[in-house]
Structures are given as C-alpha cells and as structure tokens.
Enzyme design. Structure first.
Site, PDB file in Angstrom:
ATOM      1  N   HIS A 133      30.109   8.745  -9.735  1.00 32.94           N
ATOM      2  CA  HIS A 133      29.232   7.567  -9.773  1.00 32.94           C
ATOM      3  C   HIS A 133      30.060   6.330 -10.078  1.00 32.94           C
ATOM      4  O   HIS A 133      31.201   6.418 -10.526  1.00 32.94           O
ATOM      5  CB  HIS A 133      28.102   7.732 -10.790  1.00 32.94           C
ATOM      6  CG  HIS A 133      28.571   7.830 -12.217  1.00 32.94           C
ATOM      7  ND1 HIS A 133      29.012   6.741 -12.941  1.00 32.94           N
ATOM      8  CD2 HIS A 133      28.672   8.894 -13.056  1.00 32.94           C
ATOM      9  CE1 HIS A 133      29.359   7.125 -14.156  1.00 32.94           C
ATOM     10  NE2 HIS A 133      29.164   8.431 -14.257  1.00 32.94           N
ATOM     11  N   ASP A 172      23.999  28.317 -18.227  1.00 31.86           N
ATOM     12  CA  ASP A 172      24.984  29.066 -19.009  1.00 31.86           C
ATOM     13  C   ASP A 172      24.695  28.943 -20.504  1.00 31.86           C
ATOM     14  O   ASP A 172      24.705  27.832 -21.051  1.00 31.86           O
ATOM     15  CB  ASP A 172      26.383  28.529 -18.705  1.00 31.86           C
ATOM     16  CG  ASP A 172      27.485  29.487 -19.137  1.00 31.86           C
ATOM     17  OD1 ASP A 172      27.597  29.749 -20.347  1.00 31.86           O
ATOM     18  OD2 ASP A 172      28.205  29.969 -18.250  1.00 31.86           O
ATOM     19  N   SER A 204      30.483  13.752 -15.980  1.00 31.17           N
ATOM     20  CA  SER A 204      30.347  13.250 -14.612  1.00 31.17           C
ATOM     21  C   SER A 204      31.621  13.492 -13.817  1.00 31.17           C
ATOM     22  O   SER A 204      32.716  13.170 -14.272  1.00 31.17           O
ATOM     23  CB  SER A 204      30.044  11.755 -14.623  1.00 31.17           C
ATOM     24  OG  SER A 204      28.829  11.492 -15.277  1.00 31.17           O
TER      25      SER A 204
END
EC number: 3.4.21.116
Length: 429
Positions: A237, A364, A379
C-alpha cells in the site's frame, strides 16, 4: 394449412428444446467459464464437461496441448502463444474461450521485516505556525496561500531538495527585505506564489511560518524480488505522510534490514503494531524509486534470503486465486521469518489494477496468540497458495483484527516494472 400447423409445432418443440438446453446444468457451467484463460508455461487448466460436449482448439500452434475424456477437458500450456478453445454440443458451438500462454516466470518471496526511509521531492508543508513579530503574530506562509500538503520545490529559482536548503535563502532574502519566489507542487500541479519572510522578535531570525519536512521513516515487510533483475516490491500500500494524510511524492529512498523488538497485540477497535528498529549496521539493501497505491518499489543491492522459502516460486494471476487455505510469510520475533496459516475468504478476478483484491483471515493459533491477527508492520507479507505467490497483506479491519485485505501480486509486479506479459525475444542466429 396442415403443413403450416406442423411447421409451427416443430418450431415450438425446437424452441422449447433450445431453451431447455440453455437452462440445463452443463450449459450453465460453460456459460460461467471465463471468456479468457491465461496460463504460464508448464501450467495446466482443467474443467468438467458433460458427456456429449466436445472441445477443440481453433489453431494447431503447439502452444497448448488439449486432452479430454468423457467427463473433463485439460489444457497443458507448452510455450508462449495464443489459441482459442471451442466447446461444442451436438456439433453446435456453445462457448469460445481465448487461451493465452505466458512465458515461465518466478519470483523469490520475501517476508523479511524492512526499515524504510523516504526522501520527498522538495520539502513537504505539514503545518502553519504564527511568528511573533514587532507588528504582531502572523504566518507568512498562510498569507501566501501555501497549504498543508503542498511541496516546495523551488525558492528564488533554486531547487529545494532538503530542509537545509531553505534557511540560508530565507535569511538572505529577509535581510534584503524582498519577497521569496516560491514554486510548489499541489496535487501534481505546479503553482507559483510570493512569500515575504517575517522576523521573529525574540529569536531575531526570519521565518516562513511553515512547518516543513523532507523525509519519512517506518517499517514494513518485503513481498518479493525478481532474481534476475533484482527489482522488488514491498508493503502493498502507499506510504502517506502522518500529518497531511497524503501520499508522499518520492525523490528517492532506501531500505535496510530491521528487527522486530516487540508486538502490540491487536483487539477489536484497536489495531496492533510491530515495534521494530533498524538493524545496527544500517546497511542499505536496496533503493526506493516508487511509492504507489500498491506499495514501494525499487531495486535490491544483493540477494535476500528468508530461510523458509528461498527458491523462486511461480505466481498466480488474479483469476487463478481461489477461496480457501493459504499461508503468509512474516516476522513476529526479531528477524526470523515464519510461515503462518490464513484463509482467503474472498477473491475478485480483476481485469484492471485495484488495491483490494482479497479478503483474508488469520487462522493460525500461534499468530493469533502472538499478534491477535494482522498488525501494522505486517503490510507486504507475501500470501502463498498451492505453492504460488498470489498477493500481499495490505490492511487490517479495525473492528476485526483477525481479518483484512490483500492485493493481487499481478498488480505489484506491474508497479515494479516487471512485464509478465512481455513476448520472449527471438533468438538471433
């Protein structure tokens, strides 16, 4: 008369039959087949078919091998090229599908925590302030019409690269009593204005009445790099300025290794965060030449290893990503890259670049226990499905930190300047 009636009856029967065929399950299945299938060399695509449906290729160019039996059709991508698959029912074509075979392409997945330093084009205006002058408090920058988010690129004809370039010009021009000729970049438009520096009565120096900044730093996660060109993509991003909330226009930048020191666990309404520091050696491992909605991009100085998946992996295009189990590579302890389970909840086959292509959910138990799900700093973590790199983690849902968005790897490669659709060069004899 009887003949005309018979024709109408037969026509009605044929019409009903065609409508029935059109709404039958096999036909509906073929209607849902995409108009175009893209495969990489060596990949295979299979689909179920009705017993009385046959498939064929419109050209014999050896780029694709087609095999079929009573219940299925499979396409084997042999070499770069284009073809068309035609599905027929009772000798009538019911579906045409364009099939493109792209050259074999693999990248090395990342997962490493990286430190990011961006240098802006010019200096960024992040605020106004009042100067206490002999005539009262005033902000010359605000009077000149300069706004938060503007980028000052020139003063009096001199290019401005960093904050240190500003002060000498301001003092010199202020002492001369002249206004400054300012060139700014606002929303990608070049604008000019004049600004009269004012003298602070306590500090006895001339000021602009502006808060400015020339760089930004943070951490993120490496997504991939091309072993041949060393071009990389990370973060997934855009990086925006913390004050202006606007994307930072990059002059250049560097990435270094970073070490995760601790984790602030996320909870509903409160996204967590990786706390990290730049590696002590501050060795630059790559440059940054692009900050886009799909992440940061540049070129590495050397190879990077994550210790988990260090061999090149094939990629999946947006239409090849499926809902279901997947994994991410990321760091939650020091500089150790680990593999964690996630679920791709939904995925959108995108014809054009878009940032939100997938919704993912962390499943998980170890990662949920450590982070609560997706946290800031994660990210760019590569998403792996069925042995292929399919995308990267981009955003967390504020009200559900176990879930967030992912971007398809196809668009990150495009932003990195890697053309996966490029036609192979012909060999010169």
């Amino acid at each position: 008369m009887k003949y005309e009636l018979l024709k109408k009856i037969i026509g009605g029967i044929l019409l009903v039959s065609l409508v029935a065929i059109g709404f039958s399950k096999p036909i509906q299945e073929y209607v849902n087949i995409p108009q175009k299938i893209t495969l990489f060399e060596g990949q295979q695509f299979s689909l179920h078919k009705a017993v009385n449906v046959s498939a064929g290729l419109s050209a014999d160019n050896k780029s694709i091998a087609l095999k079929q039996n009573r219940h299925s059709v499979s396409l084997q991508a042999k070499s770069y090229g284009k073809n068309e698959m035609i599905l027929e029912l009772a000798g009538l074509p019911i579906k045409k599908v364009d099939v493109d075979v792209l050259k074999d392409f693999k990248v090395i997945p990342g997962g490493q925590s990286i430190g990011i330093k961006l240098n802006t084009v010019g200096v960024l205006v992040v605020g106004h302030h009042q100067i206490d002058t002999e005539k009262g408090k005033v902000s010359p920058g605000e009077i000149a019409g300069i706004k938060v988010g503007d980028i000052i690129t020139e003063i009096n004809g001199k290019r401005i690269k960093k904050m240190e370039d500003v002060a000498p010009i301001v003092q010199k021009t202020g002492n001369e009593g002249k206004p400054l000729d300012i060139v700014i970049n606002r929303e990608n438009e070049k604008m000019k204005t004049k600004l009269q520096p004012m003298k602070d009565k306590k500090e006895h120096i001339y000021k602009l009445g502006l808060y400015i900044r020339d760089s930004a730093a943070g951490i993120g996660t490496m997504t991939f790099y091309d072993p041949n060109s060393k071009k990389y993509g990370a973060l997934g991003h855009v990086i925006s300025d913390m004050d202006t909330k606007k994307p930072i226009v990059v002059e250049d930048g560097q990435i270094v290794r970073s070490t995760v020191t601790s984790i602030e666990k996320g909870s509903n309404g409160n996204p967590g965060e990786k706390l990290a520091r730049f590696s002590t050696d501050r060795e630059i491992i790559g440059n940054i030449n692009r900050n886009s909605p799909f992440g940061i991009f540049g070129k590495l100085n050397r190879e990077l290893k994550n210790g988990v998946m260090d061999k090149p992996l094939p990629i999946a295009l947006s239409h090849q990503v499926k809902e279901g189990p997947a994994q991410i590579l990321t760091v939650v302890n020091e500089d150790e890259v680990s593999l964690f389970d996630i679920e791709i909840v939904s995925t959108i086959p995108q014809k054009f670049p878009a940032t939100k292509g997938m919704v993912i959910k962390v499943t998980d138990p170890k990662l949920l226990q450590k982070t609560g799900g997706i946290v800031q700093g994660m990210s760019g973590s590569p998403i792996i499905q069925n042995g292929k790199l399919v995308g990267a983690v981009t955003h967390v849902f504020v009200n559900d930190p176990t879930s967030g968005y992912g971007v398809h790897i196809e668009w990150m490669l495009n932003e990195a300047g890697i053309n996966i659709y490029e036609q192979p060069r012909e060999k010169v004899s």
